[in-house]
Design a protein around this motif. Structure first.
Motif, mmCIF file in Angstrom:
data_model
loop_
_atom_site.group_PDB
_atom_site.id
_atom_site.type_symbol
_atom_site.label_atom_id
_atom_site.label_comp_id
_atom_site.label_asym_id
_atom_site.label_seq_id
_atom_site.Cartn_x
_atom_site.Cartn_y
_atom_site.Cartn_z
ATOM 1 N N ARG A 16 -4.006 -4.429 15.212
ATOM 2 C CA ARG A 16 -3.528 -3.307 13.855
ATOM 3 C C ARG A 16 -2.394 -4.622 13.534
ATOM 4 N NH1 ARG A 16 -3.907 1.266 12.943
ATOM 5 N NH2 ARG A 16 -2.025 1.576 12.035
ATOM 6 N N ARG A 172 1.107 -2.708 -0.540
ATOM 7 C CA ARG A 172 0.705 -1.458 0.229
ATOM 8 C C ARG A 172 -0.651 -1.388 1.201
ATOM 9 N NH1 ARG A 172 -2.597 -2.361 -4.863
ATOM 10 N NH2 ARG A 172 -4.046 -1.443 -4.479
ATOM 11 N N GLU A 173 -0.739 0.153 2.043
ATOM 12 C CA GLU A 173 -1.452 0.154 2.740
ATOM 13 C C GLU A 173 -2.527 1.093 2.141
ATOM 14 O OE1 GLU A 173 -1.005 -0.996 6.178
ATOM 15 O OE2 GLU A 173 0.936 -2.031 5.148
ATOM 16 N N ILE A 174 -3.910 0.901 2.941
ATOM 17 C CA ILE A 174 -5.024 1.730 2.003
ATOM 18 C C ILE A 174 -4.968 2.567 3.381
ATOM 19 C CG2 ILE A 174 -6.884 1.927 1.034
ATOM 20 C CD1 ILE A 174 -6.611 0.421 -0.610
ATOM 21 N N ASP A 175 -5.249 3.374 3.477
ATOM 22 C CA ASP A 175 -5.950 4.428 5.054
ATOM 23 C C ASP A 175 -7.646 4.855 4.580
ATOM 24 O OD1 ASP A 175 -6.779 5.965 7.115
ATOM 25 O OD2 ASP A 175 -5.118 6.363 7.791
ATOM 26 N N THR A 176 -8.395 4.508 4.760
ATOM 27 C CA THR A 176 -9.835 5.120 4.555
ATOM 28 C C THR A 176 -11.166 5.588 5.710
ATOM 29 O OG1 THR A 176 -11.308 3.153 5.088
ATOM 30 C CG2 THR A 176 -10.524 2.927 3.036
ATOM 31 N N ARG A 177 -9.884 6.251 6.459
ATOM 32 C CA ARG A 177 -10.904 6.779 7.473
ATOM 33 C C ARG A 177 -11.444 8.063 7.464
ATOM 34 N NH1 ARG A 177 -5.517 6.879 11.952
ATOM 35 N NH2 ARG A 177 -4.542 7.298 10.624
ATOM 36 N N ARG A 179 -12.193 9.005 4.705
ATOM 37 C CA ARG A 179 -13.728 8.850 3.621
ATOM 38 C C ARG A 179 -14.689 8.241 4.058
ATOM 39 N NH1 ARG A 179 -10.851 4.730 -0.205
ATOM 40 N NH2 ARG A 179 -12.490 4.564 -1.441
ATOM 41 N N TYR A 180 -14.251 7.605 5.500
ATOM 42 C CA TYR A 180 -15.368 6.770 6.077
ATOM 43 C C TYR A 180 -15.332 7.565 7.254
ATOM 44 C CZ TYR A 180 -15.557 3.862 2.311
ATOM 45 O OH TYR A 180 -15.581 3.547 1.324
ATOM 46 N N GLN A 183 -16.950 5.050 10.815
ATOM 47 C CA GLN A 183 -17.231 3.768 10.929
ATOM 48 C C GLN A 183 -16.291 3.510 11.842
ATOM 49 O OE1 GLN A 183 -14.468 2.776 8.258
ATOM 50 N NE2 GLN A 183 -12.536 3.145 9.171
ATOM 51 N N THR A 184 -16.801 2.522 12.258
ATOM 52 C CA THR A 184 -16.451 1.126 13.756
ATOM 53 C C THR A 184 -15.114 0.782 13.578
ATOM 54 O OG1 THR A 184 -17.798 -0.923 12.174
ATOM 55 C CG2 THR A 184 -18.930 0.340 13.863
ATOM 56 N N ARG A 185 -14.774 0.148 14.802
ATOM 57 C CA ARG A 185 -13.315 0.079 15.075
ATOM 58 C C ARG A 185 -13.340 -1.301 13.807
ATOM 59 N NH1 ARG A 185 -11.509 -1.750 20.803
ATOM 60 N NH2 ARG A 185 -13.679 -2.898 21.367
#
Lengths: 185, 185
Positions: A16, A172-177, A179-180, A183-185
Motif C-alpha cells: 500500500r 489525491r486518492e481514489i477508492d474504487t472498491r 464500484r468494483y 476485483q482482485t487485489r
C-alpha cells in the motif's frame, strides 16, 4: 523535525505504501558505522513473504554496507523531508555521517542492526532474501521482516522522483472498491 | 477515447515517466493474438541501455506471451483510463480479447511485434535483455528499444496503485534544480 510515532504494521500490506513508487531512504549499519542513501529504483516482488526488489549501484557506499551486513531498513520520507532526500542523494557515506549532517535520528530496529530513521513516516526492516536472483548483478531482493508505520496521517504526501532535481508529489486518492466489488487485489 | 499523438523520445529519459511509479499496461503479441495486463511491480534498472525490471506472475496469461515472444510494450495510461486499468487487471487474456473488450486501439510498433496502446500517453517498446538476472524466477529485465511519448500534456495525471481498489493520483510537481545546481541526476 517531526519524529513519527510508528506502530507495527501488517507485512502483507506494505505494498500500500511502496507500490505507488515513492523515493525511499535506505539506512544501513556495518562495522560500527551507519549510512543512508536515497533510492528510487525499487519494486514490490511478493506479498507473503513480503519481498521488495531494488537496484543499488556498486558505486554507492551503501552497496558495500548492505552486501556486508545483509540488512537494511527501507524508510519512506514525507514531502517535508525534501531537502534531506536531495542532500543525502548528493554526498557519500564514505566521508559523511549522514544522520549527523542532515539532523536525522537513528532508532534501533527490532530484527536488524540497521537503524530506523525516526523522521520518516514508515520504516521496513529488511534482510537479504535467501535466494538472491542474481548475485553477480546489483539487483537485491529484500524480505521485509518487520514494518513500522505511523497511524497519522493516514496517507501522507510522498516524494516521487523524475530525475534532474524534479519531483512529483503524491496527489489525491481514489477508492474504487464500491464500484468494483469483485476485483482482485 | 482520446488517442495520444506520440513522438520519438530519448531512451535515456524514460525514467522521468517510470520512476515516479505509475501503473502501466503491458501489451504483448504471440501466435497471432494480443494481450494486455495491468502492472504495478516495475522499476528502473539502468539509463543507457534503458533497462526496466518487472515482476510478472506466471499465473498471468501475459507471462507465457512475453516469455514466448521475448517482447512487450510498456504503456503508461493517464488517470482517465481508470476503468480500463481496473478491468484489464480483473480478467484474463486466455479467454478475452482485451483490446476489443475495453475499446482500446492496437498500433504497430517499430521494433517489436507487440502492439502500442493508442489511448496511452507513453509507450515503450521492449525486448528481453540479453542477460536475464534469473531465468528461474518471474523477474524480467527489459531493454527499452524505442520510446513514444505524447508532447501534450507535458506531465499528465498518472495512476499509482495501493492495492484493494485504491489509487493515488499523481499530484503537483516540484523543481529543485535552481536550488541545488550541483546535484547528481
Amino acid at each position: 523535525m517531526k519524529h513519527y510515532r510508528k506502530h507495527d504494521y501488517d507485512l502483507a500490506q506494505i505494498r500500500r505504501l511502496l507500490e505507488p513508487g515513492p523515493v525511499v531512504l535506505v539506512s544501513s549499519a556495518h562495522g560500527g558505522r551507519t549510512n543512508i542513501m536515497t533510492m528510487g529504483w525499487h519494486m514490490m516482488i511478493g506479498f507473503t513473504p513480503a519481498l521488495v526488489g531494488c537496484y543499488i549501484d556498486p558505486a554507492n557506499h551503501s552497496y558495500d554496507m548492505v552486501v556486508a551486513s545483509g540488512e537494511c531498513v527501507i524508510n519512506i520520507p514525507t514531502a517535508d523531508l525534501l531537502e534531506q532526500v536531495i542532500g543525502i542523494g548528493n554526498c557519500s557515506g564514505s566521508d559523511t555521517d549522514k544522520f549527523a549532517r542532515f539532523g536525522l535520528t537513528a532508532r534501533p530496529g527490532v530484527e536488524v542492526a540497521a537503524p530506523l530513521v525516526a523522521e520518516c513516516y514508515a520504516s521496513f526492516e529488511c534482510r537479504l532474501a535467501d535466494a538472491t536472483p542474481n548475485p553477480n548483478a546489483p539487483l537485491f531482493v529484500w524480505q521485509v521482516v518487520r514494518a513500522h508505520v505511523a497511524a497519522v496521517p493516514k496517507l501522507p504526501e510522498t516524494l516521487h522522483y523524475r530525475g534532474d532535481g524534479q519531483f512529483m508529489i503524491s496527489g489525491r486518492e481514489i477508492d474504487t472498491r464500491s464500484r468494483y466489488p469483485g476485483q482482485t487485489r
